[in-house]
Design an enzyme around this catalytic site. Structure first.
Site, PDB file in Angstrom:
ATOM      1  N   GLU A 108     -14.612  21.786  15.610  1.00 37.57           N
ATOM      2  CA  GLU A 108     -15.936  21.662  14.984  1.00 37.57           C
ATOM      3  C   GLU A 108     -16.448  22.948  14.334  1.00 37.57           C
ATOM      4  O   GLU A 108     -17.557  23.401  14.606  1.00 37.57           O
ATOM      5  CB  GLU A 108     -16.960  21.151  16.013  1.00 37.57           C
ATOM      6  CG  GLU A 108     -16.549  19.821  16.634  1.00 37.57           C
ATOM      7  CD  GLU A 108     -17.551  19.309  17.682  1.00 37.57           C
ATOM      8  OE1 GLU A 108     -18.484  20.033  18.037  1.00 37.57           O
ATOM      9  OE2 GLU A 108     -17.371  18.166  18.142  1.00 37.57           O
ATOM     10  N   ASN A 112      -9.671  20.317  14.883  1.00 34.70           N
ATOM     11  CA  ASN A 112     -10.270  19.067  15.356  1.00 34.70           C
ATOM     12  C   ASN A 112     -11.746  18.999  14.958  1.00 34.70           C
ATOM     13  O   ASN A 112     -12.473  19.985  15.095  1.00 34.70           O
ATOM     14  CB  ASN A 112     -10.150  19.042  16.890  1.00 34.70           C
ATOM     15  CG  ASN A 112     -10.450  17.694  17.508  1.00 34.70           C
ATOM     16  OD1 ASN A 112      -9.881  16.677  17.101  1.00 34.70           O
ATOM     17  ND2 ASN A 112     -11.336  17.668  18.507  1.00 34.70           N
ATOM     18  N   HIS A 141     -15.683   9.481  17.142  1.00 36.80           N
ATOM     19  CA  HIS A 141     -16.837   9.042  17.924  1.00 36.80           C
ATOM     20  C   HIS A 141     -17.726   8.225  16.994  1.00 36.80           C
ATOM     21  O   HIS A 141     -18.640   8.753  16.358  1.00 36.80           O
ATOM     22  CB  HIS A 141     -17.649  10.241  18.424  1.00 36.80           C
ATOM     23  CG  HIS A 141     -16.960  11.041  19.471  1.00 36.80           C
ATOM     24  ND1 HIS A 141     -16.650  10.532  20.717  1.00 36.80           N
ATOM     25  CD2 HIS A 141     -16.533  12.315  19.487  1.00 36.80           C
ATOM     26  CE1 HIS A 141     -16.065  11.475  21.446  1.00 36.80           C
ATOM     27  NE2 HIS A 141     -15.971  12.566  20.726  1.00 36.80           N
ATOM     28  N   GLU A 148     -10.598  11.538  20.018  1.00 37.97           N
ATOM     29  CA  GLU A 148     -11.698  11.259  20.961  1.00 37.97           C
ATOM     30  C   GLU A 148     -12.304   9.885  20.706  1.00 37.97           C
ATOM     31  O   GLU A 148     -13.516   9.704  20.712  1.00 37.97           O
ATOM     32  CB  GLU A 148     -12.774  12.360  20.853  1.00 37.97           C
ATOM     33  CG  GLU A 148     -12.197  13.754  21.015  1.00 37.97           C
ATOM     34  CD  GLU A 148     -13.246  14.877  20.990  1.00 37.97           C
ATOM     35  OE1 GLU A 148     -14.451  14.596  21.129  1.00 37.97           O
ATOM     36  OE2 GLU A 148     -12.838  16.042  20.821  1.00 37.97           O
ATOM     37  N   ASP A 152     -13.944   6.513  20.750  1.00 36.46           N
ATOM     38  CA  ASP A 152     -14.769   5.628  21.573  1.00 36.46           C
ATOM     39  C   ASP A 152     -15.666   4.829  20.629  1.00 36.46           C
ATOM     40  O   ASP A 152     -15.705   5.095  19.428  1.00 36.46           O
ATOM     41  CB  ASP A 152     -15.560   6.380  22.658  1.00 36.46           C
ATOM     42  CG  ASP A 152     -16.493   7.439  22.117  1.00 36.46           C
ATOM     43  OD1 ASP A 152     -16.743   7.457  20.884  1.00 36.46           O
ATOM     44  OD2 ASP A 152     -16.990   8.256  22.910  1.00 36.46           O
TER      45      ASP A 152
HETATM   46  C1  XIL Z   1     -18.186  16.297  25.823  1.00 37.42           C
HETATM   47  C2  XIL Z   1     -17.905  15.758  27.222  1.00 37.42           C
HETATM   48  O1  XIL Z   1     -17.484  14.426  27.134  1.00 37.42           O
HETATM   49  C3  XIL Z   1     -19.125  15.868  28.088  1.00 37.42           C
HETATM   50  O2  XIL Z   1     -18.827  15.545  29.441  1.00 37.42           O
HETATM   51  C4  XIL Z   1     -19.703  17.289  28.028  1.00 37.42           C
HETATM   52  O3  XIL Z   1     -20.920  17.339  28.723  1.00 37.42           O
HETATM   53  C5  XIL Z   1     -19.923  17.728  26.594  1.00 37.42           C
HETATM   54  O4  XIL Z   1     -18.706  17.591  25.873  1.00 37.42           O
HETATM   55  N1  XIL Z   1     -16.687  16.541  20.919  1.00 37.42           N
HETATM   56  C6  XIL Z   1     -15.770  17.220  21.683  1.00 37.42           C
HETATM   57  C7  XIL Z   1     -15.760  17.065  23.168  1.00 37.42           C
HETATM   58  O5  XIL Z   1     -14.895  17.877  21.119  1.00 37.42           O
HETATM   59  O6  XIL Z   1     -15.331  18.213  23.823  1.00 37.42           O
HETATM   60  C8  XIL Z   1     -17.097  16.622  23.684  1.00 37.42           C
HETATM   61  O7  XIL Z   1     -16.974  16.338  25.083  1.00 37.42           O
HETATM   62  C9  XIL Z   1     -17.611  15.437  22.916  1.00 37.42           C
HETATM   63  C10 XIL Z   1     -17.771  15.765  21.461  1.00 37.42           C
END
Ligand code: XIL
Length: 322
Positions: free
Chosen positions: A132, A174, A210, A240, A242
């Site tokens: 990020e 990423n 996400h 990631e 979801d």
């Molecule tokens: C999130 C976790 O899922 C949480 O438990 C934590 O509190 C914050 O981070 N992008 C990412 C991840 O790259 O590392 C993040 O994970 C979600 C967003």
């Protein structure tokens, strides 16, 4: 019902299928542990390999939690992804609150990467080296302590140091919100192309995915976006995935989720090179979605709160089987 596991189906397609997880939950909950090992061939620490956990005090490293994940992966013949060496979030107070000079920030970054990537060099097949770095507009994320302390050069340095410390690991950039072409994805493509031209060791791009269920992704547009990164010579991963459903959740919402999950899996299979698909968790019992969306969304993962496969899971299985 004897269903083939996601793991079996993905292996037949040459795809890594994985989930973010935590060693504490693995140890405390037998059903979680069982389903994770049965359904996935790849894991990533949801939190345990972030900077604040691995280096909680200045030059004090703690690998104990992360090692428990390494052991679990090894026991179940799973690949382990590293997440993440350089990010603006989940940094320890000593780093955020210190008044560090540019040279000191470079030293801190180098030592962290050398120590961490070196420690896991034989255990992790891939690292999200930088997470990020870009703002949604496509510019730099200027509030990152790494950007503020070092300037954009931190990216290049991070990849070079990671490669030195773990020469066999695939190194990823990423980010989220670049699943389709647009300001951020275009900027990322330009950035990664520039790094590659300079000979920076960079091997993959991670699309976080996400995206709530209402984000129907146009299949052709999404594949075209992935393809242009593949054309740079980069492998792609969904890192990631979801898909929260907006509350109140109805059976129809769950069906729509199943449909959209299958479609995203087909995108991964049909794009030129998507080597891994990882969900951000796997059971709705443990998901960051409700907290992140302040309770607006839930049930974003393929297994329900009892770790039983949901319609989404069956749809993913069918997509893998087609
Ligand atoms: C999130 C976790 O899922 C949480 O438990 C934590 O509190 C914050 O981070 N992008 C990412 C991840 O790259 O590392 C993040 O994970 C979600 C967003």
């Amino acid at each position: 019902m004897s269903r083939q596991t996601l793991r079996q189906l993905a292996e037949r397609r040459g795809l890594l299928i994985g989930a973010a997880c935590s060693p504490g939950t693995i140890e405390a909950e037998a059903d979680y542990r069982r389903v994770l090992a049965r359904e996935f061939n790849c894991i990533v620490a949801e939190n345990g390999m972030k900077f604040m956990y691995l280096q909680p005090g200045f030059r004090q490293f703690d690998f104990s939690e992360a090692r428990r994940l390494v052991d679990f992966a090894r026991r179940h013949r799973m690949k382990l992804r590293g997440h993440t060496l350089v990010w603006h979030n989940q940094l320890p107070p000593w780093l955020k609150e210190g008044a560090w000079s540019r040279t000191q920030m470079l030293d801190i970054l180098q030592e962290h990467i050398f120590t961490v990537a070196g420690h896991f060099r034989d255990e992790l097949f891939a690292w999200d080296v930088v997470n990020e770095a870009l703002a949604d507009s496509g510019g730099w994320r200027e509030d990152s302590p790494w950007y503020k302390g070092i300037g954009p050069e931190y990216l290049e340095r991070a990849f070079r140091w990671a490669h030195e410390a773990a020469p066999d690991a695939q190194l990823f950039y990423n980010d989220y919100g670049m699943e389709l072409a647009g300001a951020k994805s275009d900027a990322c493509h330009r950035l990664l192309a520039r790094l590659l031209r300079k000979g920076v060791p960079l091997h993959g791009v991670g699309f976080q995915f996400h995206l709530g269920v209402e984000n129907r992704l146009d299949r052709r547009a999404c594949i075209a976006n992935i393809r242009r990164f593949n054309r740079l010579g980069l492998t792609a991963s969904f890192t990631e995935l979801d898909m929260g459903i907006k509350k109140p959740i109805t059976p129809q919402g769950r069906q729509e989720q199943a449909h959209e999950y299958a479609s995203r899996i087909r995108i991964a299979l049909d794009a030129p090179d998507v080597s891994a698909v990882l969900f951000w968790g796997f059971t709705d019992r443990h998901s960051w979605t409700p907290a992140f969306t302040k309770g607006e969304y839930d049930e974003g993962l393929p297994f329900d709160r009892n770790c039983r496969p949901k319609p989404a899971c069956h749809a993913i299985a069918r997509a893998l089987e087609e």
